[in-house]
Design an enzyme around this catalytic site. Structure first.
Site, PDB file in Angstrom:
ATOM      1  N   LYS A  22      -7.451  39.112   2.486  1.00  0.00           N
ATOM      2  CA  LYS A  22      -8.712  38.793   1.777  1.00  0.00           C
ATOM      3  C   LYS A  22      -9.062  37.317   1.929  1.00  0.00           C
ATOM      4  CE  LYS A  22      -8.761  38.024  -2.827  1.00  0.00           C
ATOM      5  NZ  LYS A  22      -9.407  36.723  -3.140  1.00  0.00           N
ATOM      6  N   ASN A  23      -8.079  36.452   1.696  1.00  0.00           N
ATOM      7  CA  ASN A  23      -8.385  35.020   1.671  1.00  0.00           C
ATOM      8  C   ASN A  23      -8.643  34.448   3.062  1.00  0.00           C
ATOM      9  OD1 ASN A  23      -8.175  35.146  -1.058  1.00  0.00           O
ATOM     10  ND2 ASN A  23      -6.243  34.016  -1.212  1.00  0.00           N
ATOM     11  N   CYS A 116     -12.785  34.892 -10.804  1.00  0.00           N
ATOM     12  CA  CYS A 116     -11.752  35.370 -11.721  1.00  0.00           C
ATOM     13  C   CYS A 116     -11.576  34.372 -12.864  1.00  0.00           C
ATOM     14  CB  CYS A 116     -10.428  35.501 -10.973  1.00  0.00           C
ATOM     15  SG  CYS A 116     -10.157  37.114 -10.277  1.00  0.00           S
ATOM     16  N   ARG A 121     -12.234  26.097 -12.451  1.00  0.00           N
ATOM     17  CA  ARG A 121     -12.195  26.106 -10.988  1.00  0.00           C
ATOM     18  C   ARG A 121     -13.328  25.220 -10.491  1.00  0.00           C
ATOM     19  NH1 ARG A 121     -10.288  31.936  -8.768  1.00  0.00           N
ATOM     20  NH2 ARG A 121      -9.471  30.652  -7.112  1.00  0.00           N
ATOM     21  N   ILE A 123     -15.548  22.388  -8.289  1.00  0.00           N
ATOM     22  CA  ILE A 123     -15.848  22.301  -6.850  1.00  0.00           C
ATOM     23  C   ILE A 123     -16.126  20.855  -6.437  1.00  0.00           C
ATOM     24  CG2 ILE A 123     -16.666  24.682  -6.533  1.00  0.00           C
ATOM     25  CD1 ILE A 123     -19.536  23.493  -6.756  1.00  0.00           C
ATOM     26  N   ASP A 124     -15.633  19.928  -7.263  1.00  0.00           N
ATOM     27  CA  ASP A 124     -15.892  18.513  -6.960  1.00  0.00           C
ATOM     28  C   ASP A 124     -15.374  18.119  -5.569  1.00  0.00           C
ATOM     29  OD1 ASP A 124     -13.444  19.113  -8.389  1.00  0.00           O
ATOM     30  OD2 ASP A 124     -12.993  16.973  -8.307  1.00  0.00           O
ATOM     31  N   ASP A 305      -0.672  32.927  -6.339  1.00  0.00           N
ATOM     32  CA  ASP A 305      -1.171  34.306  -6.345  1.00  0.00           C
ATOM     33  C   ASP A 305      -0.076  35.349  -6.539  1.00  0.00           C
ATOM     34  OD1 ASP A 305      -3.696  33.408  -6.016  1.00  0.00           O
ATOM     35  OD2 ASP A 305      -3.999  34.170  -3.994  1.00  0.00           O
ATOM     36  N   ARG A 397     -10.620  43.953  -6.141  1.00  0.00           N
ATOM     37  CA  ARG A 397     -11.117  42.769  -5.417  1.00  0.00           C
ATOM     38  C   ARG A 397     -10.182  42.415  -4.262  1.00  0.00           C
ATOM     39  NH1 ARG A 397     -13.821  38.402  -9.338  1.00  0.00           N
ATOM     40  NH2 ARG A 397     -14.284  37.539  -7.316  1.00  0.00           N
TER      41      ARG A 397
HETATM   42  C1  UD1 Z   1      -7.781  29.889  -2.945  1.00  0.00           C
HETATM   43  C2  UD1 Z   1      -7.529  31.374  -2.945  1.00  0.00           C
HETATM   44  C3  UD1 Z   1      -6.832  31.807  -4.215  1.00  0.00           C
HETATM   45  C4  UD1 Z   1      -5.567  30.966  -4.434  1.00  0.00           C
HETATM   46  C5  UD1 Z   1      -5.879  29.477  -4.332  1.00  0.00           C
HETATM   47  C6  UD1 Z   1      -4.624  28.618  -4.389  1.00  0.00           C
HETATM   48  C7  UD1 Z   1      -9.389  32.213  -1.626  1.00  0.00           C
HETATM   49  C8  UD1 Z   1     -10.630  33.030  -1.583  1.00  0.00           C
HETATM   50  N1  UD1 Z   1      -8.790  32.060  -2.819  1.00  0.00           N
HETATM   51  O1  UD1 Z   1      -8.658  29.621  -4.033  1.00  0.00           O
HETATM   52  O2  UD1 Z   1      -6.484  33.179  -4.101  1.00  0.00           O
HETATM   53  O3  UD1 Z   1      -5.058  31.264  -5.704  1.00  0.00           O
HETATM   54  O4  UD1 Z   1      -6.542  29.189  -3.096  1.00  0.00           O
HETATM   55  O5  UD1 Z   1      -3.744  28.966  -3.381  1.00  0.00           O
HETATM   56  O6  UD1 Z   1      -8.916  31.745  -0.611  1.00  0.00           O
HETATM   57  N2  UD1 Z   1      -9.711  22.177  -7.434  1.00  0.00           N
HETATM   58  C9  UD1 Z   1     -10.389  21.077  -7.925  1.00  0.00           C
HETATM   59  N3  UD1 Z   1     -11.577  20.731  -7.348  1.00  0.00           N
HETATM   60  C10 UD1 Z   1     -12.102  21.439  -6.312  1.00  0.00           C
HETATM   61  C11 UD1 Z   1     -11.397  22.556  -5.803  1.00  0.00           C
HETATM   62  C12 UD1 Z   1     -10.189  22.903  -6.391  1.00  0.00           C
HETATM   63  O7  UD1 Z   1      -9.943  20.423  -8.864  1.00  0.00           O
HETATM   64  O8  UD1 Z   1     -13.182  21.074  -5.813  1.00  0.00           O
HETATM   65  C13 UD1 Z   1      -8.420  22.556  -8.066  1.00  0.00           C
HETATM   66  C14 UD1 Z   1      -8.524  23.921  -8.754  1.00  0.00           C
HETATM   67  O9  UD1 Z   1      -9.014  23.807 -10.059  1.00  0.00           O
HETATM   68  C15 UD1 Z   1      -7.088  24.369  -8.734  1.00  0.00           C
HETATM   69  C16 UD1 Z   1      -6.552  23.784  -7.427  1.00  0.00           C
HETATM   70  O10 UD1 Z   1      -7.457  22.753  -7.047  1.00  0.00           O
HETATM   71  O11 UD1 Z   1      -6.387  23.813  -9.801  1.00  0.00           O
HETATM   72  C17 UD1 Z   1      -6.411  24.792  -6.296  1.00  0.00           C
HETATM   73  O12 UD1 Z   1      -7.649  25.327  -5.990  1.00  0.00           O
HETATM   74  P1  UD1 Z   1      -8.049  25.760  -4.503  1.00  0.00           P
HETATM   75  O13 UD1 Z   1      -6.916  25.510  -3.569  1.00  0.00           O
HETATM   76  O14 UD1 Z   1      -9.361  25.159  -4.191  1.00  0.00           O
HETATM   77  O15 UD1 Z   1      -8.213  27.321  -4.672  1.00  0.00           O
HETATM   78  P2  UD1 Z   1      -9.391  28.223  -4.143  1.00  0.00           P
HETATM   79  O16 UD1 Z   1      -9.822  27.787  -2.786  1.00  0.00           O
HETATM   80  O17 UD1 Z   1     -10.412  28.374  -5.206  1.00  0.00           O
END
Ligand code: UD1
Length: 416
Positions: A22-23, A116, A121, A123-124, A305, A397
């Site tokens: 999926k990822n 989820c 979560r 996106i900064d 995960d 999902r």
């Molecule tokens: C992806 C995976 C998810 C997995 C996660 C961590 C997909 C679709 N999902 O999620 O299954 O659990 O990686 O391995 O691939 N963060 C920030 N700012 C940001 C982005 C992230 O602070 O702009 C923080 C998040 O809050 C979290 C950490 O970074 O604490 C990890 O997030 P991230 O690696 O971005 O996970 P996803 O890409 O959302």
């Protein structure tokens, strides 16, 4: 939707061919919008999140066709650059379209993401990376509006190796003018898969899988044919399902090298493993041993995960196990439900202490997010009596036909 009903106590033994990841497939589908042509993706799992991603592509004006596990995307008719609120609310990973759409259209509008409910979560890091490439970003009324005259290569440093931010940065940079370097990049195997796909489309991406990714911008990308990598989290979930029931299982279509951290924990718990190139054969002991301490970390550390499905294993292991969740602050939502089934778990902040009990009891429980739902399935397979699991839309999902695979391996499981 519906519920999964599981009568526990049957060994999960047999053979499972593991679905595509999926990822990996989600960012790769997003990447297709940059192709000047048709992309053919093989080994695409049937999942709710993949269907939603296909819908995003169709709303952008792309043509998507599925035949079995092969999805074909023709992006030549793409006519929109906006992702509406309804889709973004349902699936946070739609944020991954941002880098791809801005690359193709020089503008993109997306609603702030949902997903989820596993804690904040933000996106900064995604936005900071895009700004570094010359993208102007305005956040207004719940929408993110991006525009640029041209994307210019730059030096992106991620404060944390975020998977999504690394992917967005790669997508935006592959057609930028000049060179881009991403430091402290995420190293997950799914990043490598995305990089390999982009290179098949004509991109010049190097270093993926390491913490420094180097990208030489190219003027355009072409269509490509690609096979999605196996899902390492789904694979480990089936290993857990078999281990908790004392079964013997053979997983085919896996990449064991991507699963080292998870396999080591299973070995510590007393399973026997035979590893072949794309196969894992596991024989579980009568009683599992506790895990000393598991800390979730970015790859190659132990994945967040699989924390919850492995916690289900620890609930019936001999002794006490400790889990520390370092990635998401709200990823213990399965604990209350496991406790309803008789598990002994104490949570303190980001740590959970699990004391193994003799047996779990069937109960009515509810999945509140994807992997927590998988943990309830694992627990239910070993519990005495019947467990009814609500919230199956979360499980769907990420797990293709979970009841079919488990049924074939001896589970008493049905969907109502
Ligand atoms: C992806 C995976 C998810 C997995 C996660 C961590 C997909 C679709 N999902 O999620 O299954 O659990 O990686 O391995 O691939 N963060 C920030 N700012 C940001 C982005 C992230 O602070 O702009 C923080 C998040 O809050 C979290 C950490 O970074 O604490 C990890 O997030 P991230 O690696 O971005 O996970 P996803 O890409 O959302």
């Amino acid at each position: 939707m519906g519920k999964l009903v599981i009568d526990g106590g049957n060994k999960i033994s047999g053979e499972i061919g593991v679905q595509g990841a999926k990822n990996a497939v989600l960012p790769i589908l997003a990447a297709t919008v940059m192709a000047d042509g048709v992309c053919t993706l093989k080994n695409c799992p049937y999942l709710r999140d993949v269907d939603k991603t296909d819908l995003v592509l169709e709303r952008l004006g792309c043509r998507v066709h599925r035949a079995g596990n092969t999805v074909t995307v023709d992006t030549r008719g793409m006519c929109d650059c906006k992702i509406c609120e309804d889709l973004m609310r349902e699936m946070r990973s739609s944020i991954i379209f941002l880098g791809a759409i801005i690359s193709r259209c020089k503008k993109a509008v997306v609603s702030m993401p949902g997903g989820c409910p596993i804690g904040l979560r933000p996106i900064d890091l995604h936005l900071k990376a895009l700004r570094e490439l010359g993208v102007d970003i305005q956040e207004e009324h719940g929408y993110i509006k991006c525009s640029t005259d041209k994307i210019v290569g730059g030096n992106i440093h991620l404060d944390f190796p975020s998977v999504g931010a690394t992917e967005n940065a790669m997508l935006a940079a592959v057609c930028a003018e000049g060179f881009t370097t991403i430091t402290n990049a995420a190293r997950e195997p799914e990043i490598v898969d995305l990089g390999n796909f982009l290179n098949c489309m004509g991109a010049k991406v190097r270093g993926m899988g390491g913490s420094v990714i180097k990208i030489e911008g190219v003027s355009k990308l072409h269509g490509a044919e690609y096979t999605i990598m196996p899902d390492r989290i789904v694979a480990a979930t089936y290993l857990a399902a078999s281990a908790i029931t004392g079964g013997e299982i053979c997983l085919k279509n896996v990449n064991p090298r991507d699963m080292v951290a998870m396999l080591h924990v299973l070995l510590d718990m007393g399973v026997q493993l035979r590893i072949e190139k794309d196969k894992i054969i596991q024989k579980a002991p009568k009683k599992l041993e506790s895990i000393h301490i598991v800390r979730t970390m970015p790859y190659p550390g132990f994945p967040t995960d699989i924390q919850s499905p492995f916690m289900a294993l620890a609930t019936v292991a001999r002794g006490t196990s400790i889990f520390i969740e370092n990635i998401f602050e709200n990823r213990f939502q399965h604990v209350d439900e496991l406790t309803r089934m008789g598990a002994d778990i104490k949570v303190e902040g980001r740590s959970a202490v699990v004391r193994g009990v003799n047996a779990l009891q069937g109960a009515n429980v509810v999945a509140r997010e994807l992997r927590g739902g998988a943990a309830l399935v694992v627990a239910a397979l070993a519990a005495n009596g019947t467990t009814t699991i609500g919230g199956t839309e979360f499980i769907d999902r990420g797990y293709e036909n979970i009841e079919k695979y488990l049924l074939e391996c001896g589970a008493k499981i049905r969907r109502e």
